[in-house]
Design a protein around this motif. Sequence first.
Motif, PDB file in Angstrom:
ATOM      1  N   MET A   1       0.839  -1.194   0.000  1.00  0.00           N
ATOM      2  CA  MET A   1       0.000   0.000   0.000  1.00  0.00           C
ATOM      3  C   MET A   1       0.880   1.252   0.000  1.00  0.00           C
ATOM      4  N   LYS A   2       1.979   1.201  -0.727  1.00  0.00           N
ATOM      5  CA  LYS A   2       2.835   2.379  -0.824  1.00  0.00           C
ATOM      6  C   LYS A   2       2.051   3.528  -1.429  1.00  0.00           C
ATOM      7  N   ASN A   3       2.461   4.721  -1.070  1.00  0.00           N
ATOM      8  CA  ASN A   3       1.785   5.951  -1.473  1.00  0.00           C
ATOM      9  C   ASN A   3       0.413   6.100  -0.838  1.00  0.00           C
ATOM     10  N   ALA A   4       0.093   5.228   0.106  1.00  0.00           N
ATOM     11  CA  ALA A   4      -1.185   5.331   0.807  1.00  0.00           C
ATOM     12  C   ALA A   4      -1.188   6.577   1.679  1.00  0.00           C
ATOM     13  N   ARG A   5      -2.361   7.181   1.796  1.00  0.00           N
ATOM     14  CA  ARG A   5      -2.534   8.329   2.689  1.00  0.00           C
ATOM     15  C   ARG A   5      -2.685   7.800   4.109  1.00  0.00           C
ATOM     16  N   LEU A   6      -1.712   8.111   4.965  1.00  0.00           N
ATOM     17  CA  LEU A   6      -1.711   7.577   6.326  1.00  0.00           C
ATOM     18  C   LEU A   6      -1.936   8.669   7.367  1.00  0.00           C
ATOM     19  N   LEU A   7      -2.562   8.245   8.451  1.00  0.00           N
ATOM     20  CA  LEU A   7      -2.701   9.048   9.659  1.00  0.00           C
ATOM     21  C   LEU A   7      -1.869   8.355  10.729  1.00  0.00           C
ATOM     22  N   LEU A   8      -0.923   9.065  11.323  1.00  0.00           N
ATOM     23  CA  LEU A   8      -0.053   8.511  12.355  1.00  0.00           C
ATOM     24  C   LEU A   8      -0.462   9.096  13.699  1.00  0.00           C
ATOM     25  N   VAL A   9      -0.850   8.225  14.636  1.00  0.00           N
ATOM     26  CA  VAL A   9      -1.292   8.651  15.963  1.00  0.00           C
ATOM     27  C   VAL A   9      -0.354   8.029  16.996  1.00  0.00           C
ATOM     28  N   ILE A  30       2.285  10.586   4.534  1.00  0.00           N
ATOM     29  CA  ILE A  30       1.828  10.834   5.900  1.00  0.00           C
ATOM     30  C   ILE A  30       1.056  12.145   5.901  1.00  0.00           C
ATOM     31  N   ARG A  31      -0.261  12.033   5.950  1.00  0.00           N
ATOM     32  CA  ARG A  31      -1.111  13.221   5.892  1.00  0.00           C
ATOM     33  C   ARG A  31      -1.138  13.993   7.194  1.00  0.00           C
ATOM     34  N   ALA A  32      -1.046  13.280   8.324  1.00  0.00           N
ATOM     35  CA  ALA A  32      -1.063  13.952   9.625  1.00  0.00           C
ATOM     36  C   ALA A  32      -0.339  13.098  10.646  1.00  0.00           C
ATOM     37  N   PRO A  49      -7.565  10.066   5.359  1.00  0.00           N
ATOM     38  CA  PRO A  49      -6.540   9.034   5.178  1.00  0.00           C
ATOM     39  C   PRO A  49      -7.155   7.700   4.749  1.00  0.00           C
ATOM     40  N   GLN A  50      -6.352   6.882   4.087  1.00  0.00           N
ATOM     41  CA  GLN A  50      -6.784   5.539   3.707  1.00  0.00           C
ATOM     42  C   GLN A  50      -6.539   4.538   4.823  1.00  0.00           C
TER      43      GLN A  50
END
Length: 77
Positions: A1-9, A30-32, A49-50
Amino acid sequence: MKNARLLLVEDDQFTRATLGDALALHGFDIRARVATAFDAIEAQRIHDPQAALLDLDLGVGASGIDVAIALREKNPL
């Protein structure tokens, strides 16, 4: 899932920065990068994010499990 929009918490600032940079170097978008459950819900609304990478123990208050449930309720797909 490279280039996936991620949310890191992640509530630990060093871990959040290091992990976010490592993921970005490997092609993830990394969107946020946020530290709290409240910020995670807001980031989902803003950044769509995805997927989310969640720390299970966010300290006092809501846990990563609570965040996962809330994110899934807002985006059931």
